[in-house]
Design a protein around this motif. Structure first.
Motif, short mmCIF file in Angstrom:
data_model
loop_
_atom_site.label_atom_id
_atom_site.label_comp_id
_atom_site.label_asym_id
_atom_site.label_seq_id
_atom_site.Cartn_x
_atom_site.Cartn_y
_atom_site.Cartn_z
N UNK A 80 0.82 -1.20 0.00
CA UNK A 80 0.00 0.00 0.00
C UNK A 80 0.86 1.26 0.00
N UNK A 81 2.04 1.20 0.62
CA UNK A 81 2.94 2.35 0.64
C UNK A 81 3.32 2.80 -0.77
N UNK A 82 3.38 1.85 -1.71
CA UNK A 82 3.77 2.20 -3.08
C UNK A 82 2.57 2.15 -4.03
N UNK A 83 1.37 2.21 -3.46
CA UNK A 83 0.12 2.27 -4.24
C UNK A 83 -0.14 1.02 -5.08
N UNK A 84 0.35 -0.13 -4.63
CA UNK A 84 0.06 -1.37 -5.35
C UNK A 84 -1.42 -1.73 -5.29
N UNK A 85 -2.12 -1.21 -4.27
CA UNK A 85 -3.54 -1.55 -4.12
C UNK A 85 -4.42 -0.77 -5.10
N UNK A 86 -3.87 0.27 -5.72
CA UNK A 86 -4.64 1.05 -6.69
C UNK A 86 -3.94 1.05 -8.05
N UNK A 87 -3.28 -0.03 -8.38
CA UNK A 87 -2.61 -0.17 -9.68
C UNK A 87 -3.66 -0.19 -10.79
N UNK A 88 -3.21 -0.02 -12.01
CA UNK A 88 -4.13 0.05 -13.15
C UNK A 88 -4.91 -1.24 -13.36
N UNK A 89 -4.39 -2.36 -12.84
CA UNK A 89 -5.12 -3.62 -12.98
C UNK A 89 -6.13 -3.82 -11.85
N UNK A 90 -6.23 -2.84 -10.94
CA UNK A 90 -7.28 -2.86 -9.90
C UNK A 90 -8.42 -1.99 -10.40
N UNK A 91 -9.25 -2.57 -11.25
CA UNK A 91 -10.27 -1.80 -11.97
C UNK A 91 -11.23 -1.07 -11.05
N UNK A 92 -11.56 -1.67 -9.90
CA UNK A 92 -12.49 -1.02 -8.97
C UNK A 92 -11.92 0.31 -8.47
N UNK A 93 -10.63 0.33 -8.18
CA UNK A 93 -10.00 1.53 -7.63
C UNK A 93 -9.86 2.62 -8.69
N UNK A 94 -9.57 2.24 -9.93
CA UNK A 94 -9.35 3.25 -10.97
C UNK A 94 -10.62 4.06 -11.25
N UNK A 95 -11.78 3.50 -10.91
CA UNK A 95 -13.05 4.22 -11.08
C UNK A 95 -13.06 5.52 -10.29
N UNK A 96 -12.36 5.53 -9.14
CA UNK A 96 -12.38 6.69 -8.25
C UNK A 96 -11.21 7.64 -8.49
N UNK A 97 -10.32 7.29 -9.40
CA UNK A 97 -9.07 8.03 -9.52
C UNK A 97 -9.28 9.52 -9.78
N UNK A 98 -10.24 9.88 -10.63
CA UNK A 98 -10.43 11.28 -10.99
C UNK A 98 -10.91 12.12 -9.82
N UNK A 99 -11.58 11.48 -8.86
CA UNK A 99 -12.10 12.24 -7.72
C UNK A 99 -11.01 12.64 -6.73
N UNK A 100 -9.81 12.09 -6.91
CA UNK A 100 -8.71 12.47 -6.03
C UNK A 100 -7.41 12.62 -6.83
N UNK A 101 -7.57 13.15 -8.04
CA UNK A 101 -6.43 13.39 -8.91
C UNK A 101 -5.72 14.67 -8.46
N UNK A 102 -4.65 14.50 -7.69
CA UNK A 102 -4.03 15.68 -7.08
C UNK A 102 -3.35 16.58 -8.10
#
Length: 379
Positions: free
Chosen positions: A266-288
């Motif tokens: 999780x420290x290196x964002x492996x839990x929100x990698x591009x192959x984690x399709x569920x997580x990528x759905x939310x990416x734009x809402x927290x695009x810093x």
């Protein structure tokens, strides 16, 4: 005599090495921060040893230590009526200023304490004195929510406790009992308490059964998302005392009842990698890169793994639950929220959570006041 002097000198050197930390030049009270961090680290090491020896859960042991130290500093009472009671089965401490005959209805604040969803309580001297000061300064009724903690309960129970207590207080008969103006009620919290305050505010703003609505939310360096641990503030302050990036990741894992084996991924964002399709759905809402001002982005780059560990989200689905991560809420939900005050600190891993939420609220046409302190740190 000479050997004793050598031993003392060695102990002094070791103590200085343990306590001293290189800190940014902008940090106010650096020695106070170093002493606070050394104390916290020592307590954590002892509690981790207790956990390893299977004598008690490390967070339960740490809470016991905090409670023992807290008893050395009895909470100040002031000129208030302070009552411990239950709101819909949830423990709360209510602070009531003295009522004068003929006085108009008073404003009120529901306060939710911090501590990583796991530490301290509404009855500690720290939060007792904070809420007492708020009650006296504002001539307000303050309801401090003493929600249940990790490891006894995990998400969503802390959230449910905060919702139930707040919703009960917002009942017209309860407000009348405490002489509270229904049009002047705020909710506030710091750190994990800021997370709960933001989540409760979102929940109640959508609840058609709640007729008396919150008019203000005041969030003090809130925790708002567990999907990106490489925002500029997480990268800049990853080793900052009191709340490092690794400590924050562990708090999230404890809160969501996950596995510590996931921490380094999780420290290196492996839990929100591009192959984690569920997580990528939310990416734009927290695009810093679009939500933070360039002055805070500096030269930091987004950390987006192509392939990682999508099974982390599968085993910890609450990572994507808006009740745990208010920053992920839809714009339509944010538009329902009341006037908002947010406090953020430069030397804090959570700085960008607060800044991104402020920007998303502004984009949703919510009136936001943002206080940003460049010399301050978490806690």
């Amino acid at each position: 005599m000479k050997s004793a002097f050598v031993v003392l000198a060695a102990l002094a050197a070791l103590t200085a090495y343990y306590v001293y930390l290189p800190l940014p030049s902008t940090v106010s009270d650096p020695w106070q921060l170093m002493a606070l961090d050394a104390t916290f680290r020592t307590a954590q090491h002892l509690c981790n040893l207790i956990h390893y020896m299977r004598l008690s859960h490390h967070l339960r042991a740490l809470n016991y230590m905090i409670g023992a130290i807290d008893k050395l500093e009895p909470p100040s009472q002031g000129h208030l009526k302070i009552t411990d009671t239950l709101f819909d089965g949830v423990e709360v401490r209510v602070f009531e200023p003295a009522t004068e005959q003929g006085e108009a209805l008073r404003r009120s604040v529901v306060y939710i304490h911090g501590g990583g969803w796991a530490l301290t309580s509404a009855k500690s001297s720290l939060y007792n004195n904070l809420c007492r000061t708020v009650a006296e300064s504002l001539n307000a009724v303050v309801v401090s929510v003493d929600y249940r903690l990790v490891p006894d309960v995990h998400f969503p129970e802390q959230f449910h406790d905060a919702v139930r207590a707040t919703k009960y207080f917002l009942r017209s008969d309860v407000l009348a009992k405490y002489s509270v103006d229904p049009d002047r009620i705020a909710i506030s919290g710091d750190s994990a308490g800021g997370n709960l305050a933001a989540a409760v505010s979102q929940q109640l703003s959508q609840d058609e059964n709640v007729t008396n609505k919150l008019k203000l939310q005041a969030l003090i360096y809130p925790v708002l998302q567990p999907l990106d641990f490489n925002t500029p503030s997480y990268q800049q302050n990853m080793d900052m005392p009191v709340l490092s990036r690794f400590v924050m990741v562990k708090f999230w894992i404890d809160y969501l009842n996950g596995n510590y084996d996931f921490a380094y991924s999780m420290l290196i964002n492996n839990h929100t990698s591009l192959d984690a399709s569920q997580a990528t759905y939310f990416r734009e809402r927290m695009n810093w890169t679009s939500l933070l001002p360039l002055t805070l982005q500096k030269n930091y780059k987004p950390v987006i793994q192509t392939a990682g560990m999508p099974e982390i989200v599968q085993e910890m689905p609450a990572l994507l639950d808006v009740r745990a991560a208010p920053l992920l809420a839809k714009k339509a939900v944010l538009q329902l929220l009341p006037k908002t005050y947010i406090l953020a600190c430069e030397n804090d891993v959570l700085r960008d959570d607060a800044m991104m939420y402020a920007k998303r609220l502004e984009d949703a046409d919510v009136e936001v006041t943002l206080d940003y302190f460049e010399d301050c740190f978490h806690g």
